[in-house]
Scaffold this motif. Structure first.
Motif, mmCIF file in Angstrom:
data_model
loop_
_atom_site.group_PDB
_atom_site.id
_atom_site.type_symbol
_atom_site.label_atom_id
_atom_site.label_comp_id
_atom_site.label_asym_id
_atom_site.label_seq_id
_atom_site.Cartn_x
_atom_site.Cartn_y
_atom_site.Cartn_z
ATOM 1 N N SER A 85 0.823 -1.220 0.000
ATOM 2 C CA SER A 85 0.000 0.000 0.000
ATOM 3 C C SER A 85 0.850 1.260 0.000
ATOM 4 N N LYS A 86 2.057 1.172 0.550
ATOM 5 C CA LYS A 86 2.950 2.327 0.585
ATOM 6 C C LYS A 86 3.504 2.644 -0.795
ATOM 7 N N TRP A 127 1.891 8.845 2.823
ATOM 8 C CA TRP A 127 1.628 7.556 3.467
ATOM 9 C C TRP A 127 2.254 7.516 4.848
#
Length: 74
Positions: free
Chosen positions: A40-41, A49
């Motif tokens: 997801s980063k 993030w």
């Protein structure tokens, strides 16, 4: 926390191999996360993030912002 890809875009490609190795292994820039969180980063920076675990953010060293690569050119 600076993703290596983000660091590269910010100038890490100008650092010698030893400096890049030191930067990649700097404990200030390392944060252990699970696979899905890492995905997801992507190559986002701390402005886009932060880890979902609030404890992780709270334990970041005070007064020490995420480190951008120091290329020595500025």
């Amino acid at each position: 926390m600076v993703a290596l890809s983000d660091a590269w875009q910010e100038g890490a490609q100008q650092m010698n191999d030893q400096k890049r190795l030191e930067f990649a292994n700097d404990p200030i820039n390392l944060l252990a996360v699970d696979g899905p969180t890492n995905v997801s980063k992507r190559d986002g920076d701390a402005a886009t993030w932060l880890p979902p675990n609030k404890f992780s953010v709270a334990t970041m060293p005070p007064g020490k912002p995420p480190s951008r690569p120091n290329t020595g050119s500025g």
